[in-house]
Design a protein around this motif. Sequence first.
Motif, mmCIF file in Angstrom:
data_model
loop_
_atom_site.group_PDB
_atom_site.id
_atom_site.type_symbol
_atom_site.label_atom_id
_atom_site.label_comp_id
_atom_site.label_asym_id
_atom_site.label_seq_id
_atom_site.Cartn_x
_atom_site.Cartn_y
_atom_site.Cartn_z
ATOM 1 N N HIS B 9 -72.515 -15.313 -10.165
ATOM 2 C CA HIS B 9 -71.202 -15.484 -10.783
ATOM 3 C C HIS B 9 -70.082 -15.110 -9.824
ATOM 4 O O HIS B 9 -70.293 -14.429 -8.822
ATOM 5 N N PHE B 10 -68.896 -15.598 -10.167
ATOM 6 C CA PHE B 10 -67.687 -15.184 -9.467
ATOM 7 C C PHE B 10 -66.824 -14.476 -10.509
ATOM 8 O O PHE B 10 -66.544 -15.017 -11.585
ATOM 9 N N ALA B 11 -66.393 -13.248 -10.189
ATOM 10 C CA ALA B 11 -65.824 -12.357 -11.203
ATOM 11 C C ALA B 11 -64.603 -12.938 -11.911
ATOM 12 O O ALA B 11 -64.361 -12.614 -13.073
ATOM 13 N N PHE B 12 -63.819 -13.781 -11.239
ATOM 14 C CA PHE B 12 -62.581 -14.274 -11.846
ATOM 15 C C PHE B 12 -62.663 -15.739 -12.288
ATOM 16 O O PHE B 12 -61.663 -16.378 -12.538
ATOM 17 N N ASP B 13 -63.884 -16.236 -12.379
ATOM 18 C CA ASP B 13 -64.110 -17.573 -12.926
ATOM 19 C C ASP B 13 -64.327 -17.432 -14.435
ATOM 20 O O ASP B 13 -65.241 -16.726 -14.867
ATOM 21 N N PRO B 14 -63.477 -18.075 -15.268
ATOM 22 C CA PRO B 14 -63.624 -17.910 -16.720
ATOM 23 C C PRO B 14 -65.024 -18.273 -17.238
ATOM 24 O O PRO B 14 -65.534 -17.615 -18.143
ATOM 25 N N GLY B 15 -65.643 -19.304 -16.675
ATOM 26 C CA GLY B 15 -66.996 -19.669 -17.105
ATOM 27 C C GLY B 15 -68.005 -18.569 -16.792
ATOM 28 O O GLY B 15 -68.892 -18.264 -17.601
ATOM 29 N N SER B 16 -67.863 -17.962 -15.620
ATOM 30 C CA SER B 16 -68.744 -16.847 -15.252
ATOM 31 C C SER B 16 -68.536 -15.674 -16.200
ATOM 32 O O SER B 16 -69.485 -14.999 -16.604
ATOM 33 N N ARG B 17 -67.275 -15.427 -16.562
ATOM 34 C CA ARG B 17 -66.995 -14.326 -17.491
ATOM 35 C C ARG B 17 -67.579 -14.608 -18.876
ATOM 36 O O ARG B 17 -68.062 -13.700 -19.541
ATOM 37 N N THR B 18 -67.516 -15.864 -19.304
ATOM 38 C CA THR B 18 -68.131 -16.231 -20.584
ATOM 39 C C THR B 18 -69.619 -15.858 -20.566
ATOM 40 O O THR B 18 -70.141 -15.283 -21.524
ATOM 41 N N PHE B 108 -57.425 -26.099 -22.237
ATOM 42 C CA PHE B 108 -56.945 -24.877 -21.616
ATOM 43 C C PHE B 108 -57.181 -24.920 -20.101
ATOM 44 O O PHE B 108 -56.313 -24.530 -19.312
ATOM 45 N N ASN B 109 -58.342 -25.408 -19.722
ATOM 46 C CA ASN B 109 -58.645 -25.538 -18.299
ATOM 47 C C ASN B 109 -57.651 -26.448 -17.583
ATOM 48 O O ASN B 109 -57.142 -26.106 -16.517
ATOM 49 N N VAL B 115 -53.365 -25.111 -13.338
ATOM 50 C CA VAL B 115 -52.010 -24.920 -12.822
ATOM 51 C C VAL B 115 -51.796 -23.444 -12.449
ATOM 52 O O VAL B 115 -51.583 -23.101 -11.286
ATOM 53 N N LEU B 116 -51.924 -22.571 -13.431
ATOM 54 C CA LEU B 116 -51.560 -21.166 -13.239
ATOM 55 C C LEU B 116 -52.601 -20.414 -12.406
ATOM 56 O O LEU B 116 -52.250 -19.670 -11.480
ATOM 57 N N LEU B 117 -53.880 -20.602 -12.711
ATOM 58 C CA LEU B 117 -54.901 -19.924 -11.895
ATOM 59 C C LEU B 117 -54.983 -20.547 -10.504
ATOM 60 O O LEU B 117 -55.332 -19.874 -9.538
#
Lengths: 228, 228
Positions: B9-18, B108-109, B115-117
Amino acid sequence: MMSACVLYHFAFDPGSRTARLALGEARVEFAETVVRPWEDGCPVAALNPSGMPPVLQVTEAGRALTLCEPAAILGWLEDRSKEPFLMPVDPAERAETRRLTAWFDRRFNDEVNAVLLHERMEKPLLRLGPPEARALRAGREALKAHLTMLEGLLATRDALAGRRISRADMVAAAHLSVLDYFGEVGWAAYPGLKTWYMKLKSRPCFRPLLGDRFPGVQPSAWYHDLDF
Amino acid sequence: MMSACVLYHFAFDPGSRTARLALGEARVEFAETVVRPWEDGCPVAALNPSGMPPVLQVTEAGRALTLCEPAAILGWLEDRSKEPFLMPVDPAERAETRRLTAWFDRRFNDEVNAVLLHERMEKPLLRLGPPEARALRAGREALKAHLTMLEGLLATRDALAGRRISRADMVAAAHLSVLDYFGEVGWAAYPGLKTWYMKLKSRPCFRPLLGDRFPGVQPSAWYHDLDF
């Protein structure tokens, strides 16, 4: 279980086609309301916060249920089925089914549909002018890469996620069938994929899709031909 | 069932956090391999054709299973659970869980993360230069619309899809927690959402995420504060 269903869909939206194919596979009878989601007053706007089809309205045991997006419709079909529905039993094939469904939802949508279907389908519908040659080229290159990937999967498998038809095949066929209408799929270069698509096209669930017509664009010569 | 798990995982990837949140909720122990998917030689490239985390490798009863994408990891957790796992029992709440999961995956993605991320996270990671004010503004406006929508849902519900925590809450919290690290969530304007997030943040599954640090960017002052 007795239920009355109405599907709100747009015939050339891959998500709507996924829903129609899955409902057909499940032999669920449904009434249809064809919608044009880009127009003011489209009834889907009041049903799905995203404003997009497909939406399935179900009345079951006196209770109304609104199913928005393909995932909710496929999930409902799975929930009500006694046997596994369009989902393999083997854990690795289940994982592959889910991976490929996500692949089409994101990668194929972003790289192919957002480019190629935008030029061929959205532009005429929304009167955004003629297609751009550069975008068409980029979309076609991207499509080739995806078709090559699918051909590779089918070199060792009968269906995309394994031995039997799963929701991955429905999602893939829904996407490819729209592109095939516009003559964008060069089947000859992908013999394994062509055989797979011929088999899917012969299923009763596919028949309604083959009768769809896009205003002002004739389907490719082989679009509704089962043996092309 | 005994199983050995490794999560890429990558800590700041929303999918990884899910994936991390869901594994935590399921109390599945796992080893971690932190990856940087944009770098050559990232081990995920050999595991997932999309090249993206999360990927969970499971060895179960001597058999290895590779689960690519959040949908496959969540699905596997659901399959192995005897009770419904992060999925309501009520058909309308199940449909809502699936609708909202699809909403974050796509809307949301596309409207916020892309855009923001991209400006706040991808640009520094990929050395693409400083953020652009116009893109930041557009991303923040889009985020506000999504937060208002979530606040509206929570006006009549304890959890996003209904009465109890579901995978929709995990997906939403995964996305919002990344934006919260960068101080992009103006919680004060969304009291219902803030209460919901505080409850989620207090769950043991959340703890590992609160320890994540992004190189060169301190977290917002309240990022790891359970009572903010």
